[in-house]
Motif scaffolding. Structure first.
Motif, PDB file in Angstrom:
ATOM      1  N   GLY A 194     -23.106  29.920  12.927  1.00 38.20           N
ATOM      2  CA  GLY A 194     -24.260  29.322  12.262  1.00 38.20           C
ATOM      3  C   GLY A 194     -23.918  28.463  11.061  1.00 38.20           C
ATOM      4  O   GLY A 194     -24.800  27.837  10.494  1.00 38.20           O
ATOM      5  N   LEU A 195     -22.638  28.433  10.668  1.00 42.65           N
ATOM      6  CA  LEU A 195     -22.239  27.570   9.545  1.00 42.65           C
ATOM      7  C   LEU A 195     -20.912  26.882   9.856  1.00 42.65           C
ATOM      8  O   LEU A 195     -19.856  27.514   9.886  1.00 42.65           O
ATOM      9  CB  LEU A 195     -22.122  28.358   8.241  1.00 42.65           C
ATOM     10  CG  LEU A 195     -21.736  27.533   6.999  1.00 42.65           C
ATOM     11  CD1 LEU A 195     -22.748  26.405   6.760  1.00 42.65           C
ATOM     12  CD2 LEU A 195     -21.634  28.429   5.772  1.00 42.65           C
ATOM     13  N   ARG A 196     -21.028  25.595  10.139  1.00 44.45           N
ATOM     14  CA  ARG A 196     -19.853  24.736  10.350  1.00 44.45           C
ATOM     15  C   ARG A 196     -19.923  23.637   9.318  1.00 44.45           C
ATOM     16  O   ARG A 196     -20.935  22.959   9.180  1.00 44.45           O
ATOM     17  CB  ARG A 196     -19.856  24.147  11.752  1.00 44.45           C
ATOM     18  CG  ARG A 196     -18.683  23.213  12.009  1.00 44.45           C
ATOM     19  CD  ARG A 196     -18.700  22.688  13.418  1.00 44.45           C
ATOM     20  NE  ARG A 196     -17.689  21.678  13.654  1.00 44.45           N
ATOM     21  CZ  ARG A 196     -17.671  20.879  14.707  1.00 44.45           C
ATOM     22  NH1 ARG A 196     -18.602  21.004  15.646  1.00 44.45           N
ATOM     23  NH2 ARG A 196     -16.730  19.962  14.840  1.00 44.45           N
ATOM     24  N   PHE A 197     -18.832  23.433   8.596  1.00 45.61           N
ATOM     25  CA  PHE A 197     -18.755  22.477   7.492  1.00 45.61           C
ATOM     26  C   PHE A 197     -17.777  21.379   7.872  1.00 45.61           C
ATOM     27  O   PHE A 197     -16.590  21.639   8.070  1.00 45.61           O
ATOM     28  CB  PHE A 197     -18.266  23.220   6.237  1.00 45.61           C
ATOM     29  CG  PHE A 197     -18.156  22.365   5.019  1.00 45.61           C
ATOM     30  CD1 PHE A 197     -19.233  22.208   4.162  1.00 45.61           C
ATOM     31  CD2 PHE A 197     -16.962  21.712   4.715  1.00 45.61           C
ATOM     32  CE1 PHE A 197     -19.129  21.427   3.024  1.00 45.61           C
ATOM     33  CE2 PHE A 197     -16.853  20.927   3.581  1.00 45.61           C
ATOM     34  CZ  PHE A 197     -17.937  20.781   2.738  1.00 45.61           C
ATOM     35  N   VAL A 198     -18.286  20.151   8.027  1.00 47.59           N
ATOM     36  CA  VAL A 198     -17.445  18.993   8.358  1.00 47.59           C
ATOM     37  C   VAL A 198     -17.622  17.966   7.244  1.00 47.59           C
ATOM     38  O   VAL A 198     -18.708  17.410   7.066  1.00 47.59           O
ATOM     39  CB  VAL A 198     -17.829  18.371   9.719  1.00 47.59           C
ATOM     40  CG1 VAL A 198     -16.933  17.175  10.032  1.00 47.59           C
ATOM     41  CG2 VAL A 198     -17.763  19.417  10.830  1.00 47.59           C
ATOM     42  N   GLN A 199     -16.560  17.740   6.481  1.00 51.36           N
ATOM     43  CA  GLN A 199     -16.591  16.772   5.375  1.00 51.36           C
ATOM     44  C   GLN A 199     -15.867  15.510   5.800  1.00 51.36           C
ATOM     45  O   GLN A 199     -14.738  15.562   6.285  1.00 51.36           O
ATOM     46  CB  GLN A 199     -15.928  17.370   4.139  1.00 51.36           C
ATOM     47  CG  GLN A 199     -15.943  16.432   2.952  1.00 51.36           C
ATOM     48  CD  GLN A 199     -15.397  17.093   1.688  1.00 51.36           C
ATOM     49  OE1 GLN A 199     -15.548  18.291   1.502  1.00 51.36           O
ATOM     50  NE2 GLN A 199     -14.762  16.309   0.854  1.00 51.36           N
ATOM     51  N   LEU A 200     -16.535  14.366   5.600  1.00 46.60           N
ATOM     52  CA  LEU A 200     -15.982  13.057   5.961  1.00 46.60           C
ATOM     53  C   LEU A 200     -16.105  12.132   4.763  1.00 46.60           C
ATOM     54  O   LEU A 200     -17.133  12.123   4.085  1.00 46.60           O
ATOM     55  CB  LEU A 200     -16.750  12.468   7.148  1.00 46.60           C
ATOM     56  CG  LEU A 200     -16.724  13.321   8.414  1.00 46.60           C
ATOM     57  CD1 LEU A 200     -18.100  13.437   9.006  1.00 46.60           C
ATOM     58  CD2 LEU A 200     -15.759  12.736   9.408  1.00 46.60           C
TER      59      LEU A 200
END
Length: 123
Positions: free
Chosen positions: A38-44
């Motif tokens: 329920g928590l996926r963190f993708v920083q771009l």
């Protein structure tokens, strides 16, 4: 005291599709981490930017396609060519007294405006 914007959430429906789109545009994928179910963190991060975006699961309650972000670029024509070369639909350059603008959207309809300005006031 400096106040620096470092991370802006961008709501998306398909994290992998959005990540691929932003990488195609030239953003660097800094992190892609599933914290838990329920928590996926993708920083771009856009090229040359001190501010990143974050997409993922459980990141924001905003509706996908509702985010608007403005970015300053050195050359609107060159930015437009970069987008077109990446097969991203980009507007023609729009000339305004406060800068030249190029607009594009991500697959969810989040809108980006790229502004090239001759000079910024010192402040």
């Amino acid at each position: 005291m400096d106040w620096k914007i470092e991370l802006i959430p961008v709501p998306v429906t398909d994290v992998d599709r959005a990540k691929a789109f932003y990488e195609k545009v030239g953003f660097n994928a800094d992190h892609d981490h599933r914290v838990h179910e329920g928590l996926r963190f993708v920083q771009l991060t856009p090229p040359g930017s001190a501010c990143s975006i974050v997409i993922g699961d459980g990141i924001t309650d905003k509706t996908p396609g509702t985010q608007e972000i403005q970015v300053v670029v050195a050359d609107a024509e060159a930015a437009r060519r970069q987008l077109l070369d990446a097969d991203v639909d980009a507007s023609e350059v729009e000339v305004q007294p406060w800068g030249n603008f190029v607009y594009f959207g991500d697959p969810d309809g989040n809108r980006w405006s790229l502004q090239a300005i001759a000079s910024r006031p010192n402040g």
